[in-house]
Design a protein around this motif. Sequence first.
Motif, PDB file in Angstrom:
ATOM      1  N   ARG A 128       0.856  -1.178   0.000  1.00  7.69           N
ATOM      2  CA  ARG A 128       0.000   0.000   0.000  1.00  7.69           C
ATOM      3  C   ARG A 128       0.893   1.229   0.000  1.00  7.69           C
ATOM      4  NH1 ARG A 128      -3.824  -1.005   4.065  1.00  7.69           N
ATOM      5  NH2 ARG A 128      -2.191  -0.562   5.578  1.00  7.69           N
ATOM      6  N   ARG A 129       0.647   2.079  -0.954  1.00  8.46           N
ATOM      7  CA  ARG A 129       1.479   3.274  -1.077  1.00  8.46           C
ATOM      8  C   ARG A 129       1.050   4.322  -0.055  1.00  8.46           C
ATOM      9  NH1 ARG A 129       4.660   3.064  -5.418  1.00  8.46           N
ATOM     10  NH2 ARG A 129       4.148   1.551  -7.056  1.00  8.46           N
ATOM     11  N   ASN A 130       2.035   4.966   0.546  1.00 11.94           N
ATOM     12  CA  ASN A 130       1.756   6.031   1.500  1.00 11.94           C
ATOM     13  C   ASN A 130       1.570   7.347   0.754  1.00 11.94           C
ATOM     14  OD1 ASN A 130       2.086   4.270   3.646  1.00 11.94           O
ATOM     15  ND2 ASN A 130       4.286   4.694   3.813  1.00 11.94           N
ATOM     16  N   ASP A 131       0.426   7.997   0.971  1.00  8.61           N
ATOM     17  CA  ASP A 131       0.200   9.290   0.330  1.00  8.61           C
ATOM     18  C   ASP A 131       1.112  10.337   0.937  1.00  8.61           C
ATOM     19  OD1 ASP A 131      -1.811   8.143  -1.182  1.00  8.61           O
ATOM     20  OD2 ASP A 131      -3.352   8.610   0.332  1.00  8.61           O
ATOM     21  N   ALA A 132       1.342  11.390   0.194  1.00  6.09           N
ATOM     22  CA  ALA A 132       2.222  12.465   0.669  1.00  6.09           C
ATOM     23  C   ALA A 132       1.721  13.054   1.968  1.00  6.09           C
ATOM     24  CB  ALA A 132       2.322  13.562  -0.400  1.00  6.09           C
ATOM     25  N   GLY A 133       0.387  13.117   2.108  1.00  6.50           N
ATOM     26  CA  GLY A 133      -0.171  13.658   3.351  1.00  6.50           C
ATOM     27  C   GLY A 133      -0.702  12.588   4.254  1.00  6.50           C
ATOM     28  N   GLY A 134      -0.156  11.424   4.139  1.00  9.12           N
ATOM     29  CA  GLY A 134      -0.686  10.283   4.850  1.00  9.12           C
ATOM     30  C   GLY A 134      -0.349  10.236   6.308  1.00  9.12           C
ATOM     31  N   GLY A 135       0.266  11.269   6.855  1.00  9.15           N
ATOM     32  CA  GLY A 135       0.524  11.235   8.303  1.00  9.15           C
ATOM     33  C   GLY A 135       1.999  11.189   8.589  1.00  9.15           C
TER      34      GLY A 135
END
Length: 513
Positions: A128-135
């Motif tokens: 699962r790719r981590n979004d840029a604003g994913g925390g």
Amino acid sequence: MYSAEFRRDAVALLTTSTLAEAAARTGASPSTLRRWASRSDLADRPRSGRPPIQETADRVVEALVATAGARISGRDYSTRALAEATGLSQSIVSRSVRALTVPVAEVAGASELILAASGFPLVIVGVRRNDAGGGGDRGESATIVPPRRIQRRIAGITAALRTAGVGRWAQRFDSEHRQVPTAELLALLDGDGDFLVFDPLGEVPDDLSDGAGARVRACAEFDDFVTVLKSRLGECQDIPGSLLDLLADRVRNGLEGVLWWESAPYEPQRSSITSDSMEISSWLPKETRSITEHLAIALREEIIDSGYEPGDRINPRLLSRRMQVPRASVDAALRRMVDDKLLDGSRGGARIPLITTVDVLDLYAARMAIGEVVLRSLALRPQRYLVPVQLALRQVEASAPTRSGIDVEDADLHFQQELARASGLRESARAFEALTLRLRLFISILQLDYSPASDRIVSDDRAMFRALSRADAKTAIEVWRGKVDNAVRHMAGLLGRRRFDQELWTQLTRSLG
């Protein structure tokens, strides 16, 4: 340059003369005579060029790394440690490891691993790719894990896939040998994430894998799958040790039935050798060595180090300290070995038994007979049952370069035991294991050194495995008989010098042909 006929005559002379006498009569040195006696073929060997060292090293390193589990990140599995363990140069080992992983510069830490599953004919890995604003938590954790740890763990996963024979699934298996329903594996592709699938038989529906935006990428070729897998794992912020431990535990079974989730990681069971409540009441074959088998191995080292001789009483306290297990467990195992006549308990305690030449012939004749039954059965079974045998063979190959007699003997006996366990014959495997334990004690009492015969041991084991891979029971049995015949002559020779009872040995084994 000695002729092949001269070598054969010299080896034949050893059956009636001592090594020194044979050396004096032939003019060959004792070391040369030992080398000739350890060869299965005394014909002139072709003078070839440089052997494929790197190819052999790759197989050896793969076998060691595949079963390392989470320990792959530690010092024991550095390229220097692997080089020392195998006797190979560090540069050769480094090339083998590099082929299993990606450069540190390609470790990005932008994704997380969420799923790993396998069962013929599919292997599935989900990320699962981590979004840029994913925390911030994920971003911070990505900086905590050293890239080199991820690099090594990628090598562990790649080695497990190769060692388990996944790349040969399309050639070795068909639909009737599936242990995990394909529908259950395909259902896993409906989760949250991007999935990479090894799909050699085209089981993944087209509507899942077609299209540029598809979340499922299926690879029919194993090399393509491994290349993409290494790249995707290199993008992960970490590779959990629980997944490595699960793969190491299942690699002996061809990675059948692997299922790892991020929410339910694998919890490895405590090994019986480290448990306070050790089960030693059964000879049934196990995937791991029983406490009694471990004790027999440790006992050999103790006999050699402490100078035990036949009739000497064994000190359980020293064994407990050496094996790092509770004293009560050692006492129980020794009592079990006395009950099964592996040790002498006639005068109290556990003592080293006396061994006669008849004992040696009896033991090897029994092993030869059961071994033939085992090989006939194994030749009839599907190829997947040879996976643990192949892993054991690679341990033999890894032990041979070290020139350690104890290591070679231990690996060879373990290879033979895996043959018995893979045969599917429970009673034969049980009887063979009991004979193996007795043989370990015989070897330790006589303090046999198998290092001069390490090349021949590897050659014989490879020949048996190749024959079984072709379902050629006849050839495998011929190699087995020759292997046992050489071993019994060597052991009986130490006991009786020239008193080897050739007639008795022939009578005991004649009906087996």
